[in-house]
Scaffold this motif. Sequence first.
Motif, PDB file in Angstrom:
ATOM      1  N   GLY A   1       0.805  -1.218   0.000  1.00  0.00           N
ATOM      2  CA  GLY A   1       0.000   0.000   0.000  1.00  0.00           C
ATOM      3  C   GLY A   1       0.834   1.263   0.000  1.00  0.00           C
ATOM      4  N   THR A   2       0.470   2.194   0.891  1.00  0.00           N
ATOM      5  CA  THR A   2       1.093   3.516   0.915  1.00  0.00           C
ATOM      6  C   THR A   2       2.529   3.501   1.425  1.00  0.00           C
ATOM      7  OG1 THR A   2       0.125   3.936   3.096  1.00  0.00           O
ATOM      8  CG2 THR A   2      -1.124   4.675   1.174  1.00  0.00           C
ATOM      9  N   LEU A   3       3.012   2.366   1.904  1.00  0.00           N
ATOM     10  CA  LEU A   3       4.416   2.297   2.315  1.00  0.00           C
ATOM     11  C   LEU A   3       5.343   2.565   1.129  1.00  0.00           C
ATOM     12  CD1 LEU A   3       4.284  -0.801   4.682  1.00  0.00           C
ATOM     13  CD2 LEU A   3       4.730   1.567   5.353  1.00  0.00           C
ATOM     14  N   ALA A   4       4.899   2.244  -0.078  1.00  0.00           N
ATOM     15  CA  ALA A   4       5.713   2.529  -1.254  1.00  0.00           C
ATOM     16  C   ALA A   4       5.900   4.037  -1.441  1.00  0.00           C
ATOM     17  CB  ALA A   4       5.075   1.920  -2.499  1.00  0.00           C
ATOM     18  N   LEU A   5       4.885   4.817  -1.096  1.00  0.00           N
ATOM     19  CA  LEU A   5       5.017   6.279  -1.150  1.00  0.00           C
ATOM     20  C   LEU A   5       6.098   6.765  -0.190  1.00  0.00           C
ATOM     21  CD1 LEU A   5       1.228   7.251  -1.127  1.00  0.00           C
ATOM     22  CD2 LEU A   5       2.769   7.363  -3.103  1.00  0.00           C
ATOM     23  N   ARG A   6       6.134   6.155   1.003  1.00  0.00           N
ATOM     24  CA  ARG A   6       7.101   6.566   2.010  1.00  0.00           C
ATOM     25  C   ARG A   6       8.528   6.225   1.555  1.00  0.00           C
ATOM     26  NH1 ARG A   6       2.733   8.015   2.945  1.00  0.00           N
ATOM     27  NH2 ARG A   6       3.663   9.625   1.616  1.00  0.00           N
ATOM     28  N   ALA A   7       8.690   5.115   0.838  1.00  0.00           N
ATOM     29  CA  ALA A   7      10.012   4.778   0.311  1.00  0.00           C
ATOM     30  C   ALA A   7      10.480   5.850  -0.668  1.00  0.00           C
ATOM     31  CB  ALA A   7       9.976   3.408  -0.369  1.00  0.00           C
ATOM     32  N   CYS A   8       9.569   6.316  -1.525  1.00  0.00           N
ATOM     33  CA  CYS A   8       9.909   7.392  -2.467  1.00  0.00           C
ATOM     34  C   CYS A   8      10.250   8.675  -1.727  1.00  0.00           C
ATOM     35  CB  CYS A   8       8.769   7.613  -3.449  1.00  0.00           C
ATOM     36  SG  CYS A   8       8.405   6.198  -4.518  1.00  0.00           S
ATOM     37  N   ASP A   9       9.503   8.971  -0.665  1.00  0.00           N
ATOM     38  CA  ASP A   9       9.800  10.153   0.150  1.00  0.00           C
ATOM     39  C   ASP A   9      11.208  10.077   0.731  1.00  0.00           C
ATOM     40  OD1 ASP A   9       7.354  11.424  -0.236  1.00  0.00           O
ATOM     41  OD2 ASP A   9       6.434  10.510   1.537  1.00  0.00           O
ATOM     42  N   LEU A  10      11.580   8.911   1.242  1.00  0.00           N
ATOM     43  CA  LEU A  10      12.909   8.757   1.836  1.00  0.00           C
ATOM     44  C   LEU A  10      13.995   8.963   0.793  1.00  0.00           C
ATOM     45  CD1 LEU A  10      12.288   5.718   4.224  1.00  0.00           C
ATOM     46  CD2 LEU A  10      12.830   8.064   4.914  1.00  0.00           C
ATOM     47  N   PHE A  11      13.770   8.481  -0.417  1.00  0.00           N
ATOM     48  CA  PHE A  11      14.744   8.725  -1.485  1.00  0.00           C
ATOM     49  C   PHE A  11      14.828  10.219  -1.796  1.00  0.00           C
ATOM     50  CE2 PHE A  11      15.794   9.456  -5.930  1.00  0.00           C
ATOM     51  CZ  PHE A  11      16.968   8.725  -6.076  1.00  0.00           C
ATOM     52  N   ASN A  12      13.694  10.857  -1.967  1.00  0.00           N
ATOM     53  CA  ASN A  12      13.677  12.275  -2.343  1.00  0.00           C
ATOM     54  C   ASN A  12      14.303  13.170  -1.280  1.00  0.00           C
ATOM     55  OD1 ASN A  12      12.356  11.690  -4.757  1.00  0.00           O
ATOM     56  ND2 ASN A  12      10.313  12.131  -3.928  1.00  0.00           N
ATOM     57  N   ASN A  13      14.102  12.845  -0.015  1.00  0.00           N
ATOM     58  CA  ASN A  13      14.462  13.747   1.084  1.00  0.00           C
ATOM     59  C   ASN A  13      15.832  13.487   1.680  1.00  0.00           C
ATOM     60  OD1 ASN A  13      11.910  14.885   0.780  1.00  0.00           O
ATOM     61  ND2 ASN A  13      11.000  13.581   2.359  1.00  0.00           N
ATOM     62  N   ASN A  14      16.543  12.494   1.193  1.00  0.00           N
ATOM     63  CA  ASN A  14      17.851  12.166   1.772  1.00  0.00           C
ATOM     64  C   ASN A  14      18.880  12.016   0.652  1.00  0.00           C
ATOM     65  OD1 ASN A  14      17.264  11.587   4.827  1.00  0.00           O
ATOM     66  ND2 ASN A  14      15.615  10.565   3.697  1.00  0.00           N
ATOM     67  N   GLU A  15      19.733  13.033   0.526  1.00  0.00           N
ATOM     68  CA  GLU A  15      20.689  13.068  -0.572  1.00  0.00           C
ATOM     69  C   GLU A  15      21.721  11.952  -0.487  1.00  0.00           C
ATOM     70  OE1 GLU A  15      22.416  16.920  -0.706  1.00  0.00           O
ATOM     71  OE2 GLU A  15      20.549  17.919  -1.354  1.00  0.00           O
ATOM     72  N   GLN A  16      21.852  11.346   0.687  1.00  0.00           N
ATOM     73  CA  GLN A  16      22.822  10.261   0.823  1.00  0.00           C
ATOM     74  C   GLN A  16      22.379   9.007   0.074  1.00  0.00           C
ATOM     75  OE1 GLN A  16      21.184  11.867   3.198  1.00  0.00           O
ATOM     76  NE2 GLN A  16      22.451  12.287   5.000  1.00  0.00           N
ATOM     77  N   VAL A  17      21.081   8.922  -0.254  1.00  0.00           N
ATOM     78  CA  VAL A  17      20.569   7.722  -0.921  1.00  0.00           C
ATOM     79  C   VAL A  17      20.997   7.751  -2.386  1.00  0.00           C
ATOM     80  CG1 VAL A  17      18.558   6.355  -1.524  1.00  0.00           C
ATOM     81  CG2 VAL A  17      18.620   7.570   0.662  1.00  0.00           C
ATOM     82  N   LYS A  18      21.803   6.782  -2.760  1.00  0.00           N
ATOM     83  CA  LYS A  18      22.289   6.671  -4.133  1.00  0.00           C
ATOM     84  C   LYS A  18      21.282   5.951  -5.010  1.00  0.00           C
ATOM     85  CE  LYS A  18      25.255   6.416  -7.601  1.00  0.00           C
ATOM     86  NZ  LYS A  18      25.383   7.582  -8.521  1.00  0.00           N
ATOM     87  N   LEU A  19      20.734   4.835  -4.503  1.00  0.00           N
ATOM     88  CA  LEU A  19      19.852   3.993  -5.305  1.00  0.00           C
ATOM     89  C   LEU A  19      18.574   3.687  -4.552  1.00  0.00           C
ATOM     90  CD1 LEU A  19      19.574   2.082  -7.890  1.00  0.00           C
ATOM     91  CD2 LEU A  19      20.292   0.245  -6.343  1.00  0.00           C
TER      92      LEU A  19
END
Length: 380
Positions: free
Chosen positions: A239-257
């Motif tokens: 469900g909406t947990l996939a949205l939160r994964a995208c948020d974490l990618f967008n909001n944390n520049e340390q995330v490469k992939l």
Amino acid sequence: MKSALLLLLSTASAAYVPPVRRAARLPPLAAAHAIDESDYAADEAAFSVWLSTRFAEEPGADEYSELFADAHDAVLRWRRRYRGKQRIWKALKAERIIKEIVEAAPVLAAACELVANTPHGEPFTIVDLCSGKGFLSMVLSELLPSDRVARCVLVDKAWPTFDHEGPIAPHHISDEHIYGAREGNELRLRASPAAGPWPIPLFTSKQNLKNKATLRGMTRNVFDRCEGPVLLLGVHLCGTLALRACDLFNNNEQVKLLALKPCCLPSMVHANRDEVFSVGDHSFEAREVCAAGRFRAGGVWDGPPRADLGPRFERWTEHLLHGVSVAATSGSKAITFSRVQTKGGYQNLFVWAERGPNVTEPLWERLGRSSYSTSSRNVP
């Protein structure tokens, strides 16, 4: 730049990079003994043949043959690790291990490929969202070189807190297979001396990703503390947990992939409330993607035929991709298809995003190798 949305069909063979640390293969046997997969008393050779046979029967057996061979060796090492702890081994369930490895195969291969093709520098951190028992990180701990990856953080709301005292509650995932037996609030690894500790350290983290305060806390307590790039992996995010994964990618520049395999669609409660989902700079109405149905006790599906939900699931992944932001760094993003689920399963789409400016060319060449692909660079 004009927006483009990709559905890349993974028809080409995977460019899986074998690990530097590869265990010696067991000699082939003439035939597999008939064994109960949960029977810890079965000899290792018989279990090995049974395990190889099961992997060979699974989707992706040809495409990910090398990966499955390395996973086979990793599972044998786990079995040795829990020697004398039959209860722990049976709780992991060998059939479940196979299922989780097969369905995570594209993510496992991508993580290995990215690390192998990145120049040496600060070590990576793996953040494993909605980890469940942690099979994804357990495999990566065995496959990735320990000098390139500092740790794997297993994030799930069902873990007990690290300082939890006393017995594990029924609603918690036991962490005994990760840390060993609990003595008071101390965790002691009780593995066979031959197995040793996990090659790459595993750490559990109790987090509720649906809570926005939790996401902010993860930025402070996880991402900001990583000395090197982060691989954000999410397999079976419901469900909406996939949205939160995208948020974490967008909001944390340390995330490469970001490697995301969404699971079930958002429930109808969001549509009934006329909600509008927002991720990054993208918004869409919940009723476009919500669906009725759920799994009941015993794994019985109660709802519309699962195969009929495929088009709605495609729309869901397209919205997720639109919400992932890579244009500012000249990064890459895409959706790929890999048939890892059968028997009515429709969740065979993966969402990928990598921050630039230096993207992993071999990875994106593989993801883009099909007659349906075009460049995914600079998609807003």
